[in-house]
Design an enzyme around this catalytic site. Structure first.
Site, mmCIF file in Angstrom:
data_model
loop_
_atom_site.group_PDB
_atom_site.id
_atom_site.type_symbol
_atom_site.label_atom_id
_atom_site.label_comp_id
_atom_site.label_asym_id
_atom_site.label_seq_id
_atom_site.Cartn_x
_atom_site.Cartn_y
_atom_site.Cartn_z
ATOM 1 N N GLY A 1 5.875 -3.307 -32.156
ATOM 2 C CA GLY A 1 5.652 -2.390 -32.241
ATOM 3 C C GLY A 1 7.002 -1.418 -31.249
ATOM 4 N N SER B 1 17.611 -0.538 -29.895
ATOM 5 C CA SER B 1 17.656 -1.525 -31.746
ATOM 6 C C SER B 1 17.814 -0.720 -31.918
ATOM 7 C CB SER B 1 16.448 -1.296 -31.986
ATOM 8 O OG SER B 1 15.230 -2.763 -31.664
ATOM 9 N N ARG C 1 15.990 1.343 -41.032
ATOM 10 C CA ARG C 1 15.618 1.846 -39.902
ATOM 11 C C ARG C 1 14.713 3.444 -39.992
ATOM 12 N NH1 ARG C 1 14.909 -1.335 -35.699
ATOM 13 N NH2 ARG C 1 16.669 -3.492 -35.380
ATOM 14 N N CYS D 1 15.805 -19.295 -26.697
ATOM 15 C CA CYS D 1 14.859 -20.007 -26.629
ATOM 16 C C CYS D 1 14.820 -20.894 -28.879
ATOM 17 C CB CYS D 1 13.435 -19.798 -26.746
ATOM 18 S SG CYS D 1 13.302 -18.326 -28.358
ATOM 19 N N CYS E 1 3.586 -17.986 -29.408
ATOM 20 C CA CYS E 1 5.267 -17.514 -30.161
ATOM 21 C C CYS E 1 5.320 -15.674 -30.609
ATOM 22 C CB CYS E 1 5.454 -18.248 -31.366
ATOM 23 S SG CYS E 1 7.622 -17.151 -30.769
ATOM 24 N N ASP E 2 5.710 -14.913 -30.232
ATOM 25 C CA ASP E 2 5.958 -13.888 -30.745
ATOM 26 C C ASP E 2 6.057 -13.701 -32.096
ATOM 27 O OD1 ASP E 2 8.191 -13.850 -30.966
ATOM 28 O OD2 ASP E 2 8.776 -12.103 -29.577
ATOM 29 N N CYS F 1 22.686 -34.324 -37.639
ATOM 30 C CA CYS F 1 23.772 -33.926 -37.577
ATOM 31 C C CYS F 1 24.787 -33.594 -35.900
ATOM 32 C CB CYS F 1 23.073 -32.255 -37.662
ATOM 33 S SG CYS F 1 24.147 -30.865 -37.545
ATOM 34 N N CYS G 1 15.123 -22.009 -34.772
ATOM 35 C CA CYS G 1 13.970 -21.838 -34.555
ATOM 36 C C CYS G 1 12.866 -21.825 -35.363
ATOM 37 C CB CYS G 1 13.418 -20.045 -34.166
ATOM 38 S SG CYS G 1 11.887 -19.501 -34.063
ATOM 39 N N CYS H 1 20.751 -23.409 -41.704
ATOM 40 C CA CYS H 1 21.302 -24.178 -42.135
ATOM 41 C C CYS H 1 22.383 -24.326 -41.837
ATOM 42 C CB CYS H 1 20.205 -25.459 -42.165
ATOM 43 S SG CYS H 1 21.495 -26.909 -41.918
#
Length: 348
Positions: free
Chosen positions: A29, A85, A97, A222, A243-244, A288, A298, A317
């Site tokens: 949020g 943002s 947005r 990450c 994880c978020d 690879c 991710c 990829c």
């Protein structure tokens, strides 16, 4: 978040950290919806529980719509890092947005940036790269660099599954998501502009991270780490998720009011979640040549249907392969400059 939960979180988080810098990251949020009093309580609790060898830093991700001078003064006084943002010029920013009434928010974001600058709040830009702006990389980059005079930028690709649950399931993407080649072209175009003109002046998170990897450092992002599981998400009621990107029932680790935060973070389910990023790499990734820097992206982006007997591959990829191959020579040059004690901006 109730005061009691806030105190439990801050106490447990500070206790779990070694001496040095302890970083709290506030997201939503929209965190400004909590109001300044909530964050005033937070900084008081941080000071209460920190040890003599610890310093507290706060990072704050906002769309800026509710920022005013009171917010500016608070963020400045307590040295919050503000991530704003913004997705580029008005045409691109306002594409997705919008206000509740359907109007654009670009002018509100610009006004918030002026408030942050006036109060000397350290600010970086987080730009989502979507179907709206992915075809105009230089327009987006130069808007931030030339029009707004911003020096710290992040570009986050929008790859989101189109389903009713919000879970990371299914292979259909939303209309605002980007495909596997466009993002690579976006990054390559900006990199070429940056490497010829802006090294040492403009700091792009992805480019800095890549250089770190070429210097032998672990990835600072990450999504490119070999394993994951260190970017957990705490909900308002104390529920902790792996994880978020995985705030969903099968990634719920527990509640910090029932079990210590430290125990949940180092629980077997979370260890398995983190190791699965490496364990479930598809064969294409295993062979690879850019795996050393990409590590399969991710897991939430691994959406492309798997070849029989294999694991799914990242929707990005092709983009990342093209980008990492493109920057290889420049990165090796900058790494050599650094190792010989020369400014990396000499590459320009």
């Amino acid at each position: 978040m109730a005061d009691e939960t806030l105190e439990v979180f801050i106490r447990q988080y500070v206790e779990s950290q070694p001496d040095g810098e302890v970083i709290f990251t506030w997201q939503g949020g929209e965190p400004t919806l909590m109001g300044i009093p909530f964050f005033e309580k937070a900084v008081v609790l941080q000071e209460k529980f920190k040890r003599p060898g610890q310093t507290i830093q706060n990072a704050f991700q906002t769309n800026g719509i509710l920022l005013n001078n009171d917010w500016g003064r608070f963020l400045s006084e307590h040295r919050f890092l503000a991530g704003l943002s913004m997705d580029g010029p008005q045409l691109y920013h306002d594409a997705y947005r919008k206000t509740g009434a359907g109007g654009g928010t670009h002018s509100l974001a610009l006004a918030s940036l002026e408030i942050l600058k006036k109060n000397q709040v350290e600010t970086n830009i987080l730009a989502c790269v979507s179907a709206a702006n992915v075809k105009d990389p230089l327009g987006v980059y130069r808007f931030f660099r030339d029009d707004l005079d911003m020096h710290y930028l992040q570009f986050i690709p929008i790859v989101e599954r189109d389903n009713a649950t919000g879970n990371q399931k299914g292979d259909k993407l939303t209309s605002r998501s980007i495909n596997g080649k466009d993002f690579g072209s976006f990054l390559i175009t900006i990199f070429d502009e940056w490497v010829h003109n802006d090294v040492g002046n403009i700091f792009v998170q992805l480019f800095e991270t890549c250089l770190g990897v070429y210097l032998g450092l672990p990835s600072a992002i990450c999504i490119f780490s070999e394993t994951c599981g260190s970017c957990l998400a705490l909900e308002h009621n104390g529920d902790l998720y792996s994880c978020d990107h995985y705030v969903q029932p099968d990634a719920l680790l527990g509640n910090i009011t029932d079990e210590p935060l430290y125990d949940l973070v180092f629980s077997q389910p979370q260890m398995t979640f983190g190791q699965n990023k490496k364990a479930l790499l598809p064969k294409k990734c295993l062979r690879c040549e850019v795996r050393f820097i990409c590590n399969g992206d991710c897991p939430k982006n691994r959406i492309l249907p798997a070849i029989k007997g294999d694991y799914p591959i990242s929707n990005l990829c092709d983009s990342y392969y093209a980008f990492f191959k493109h920057i290889d020579k420049a990165m090796r040059t900058m790494a050599s400059l650094y190792r010989f004690g020369k400014p990396i901006k000499e590459i320009m």
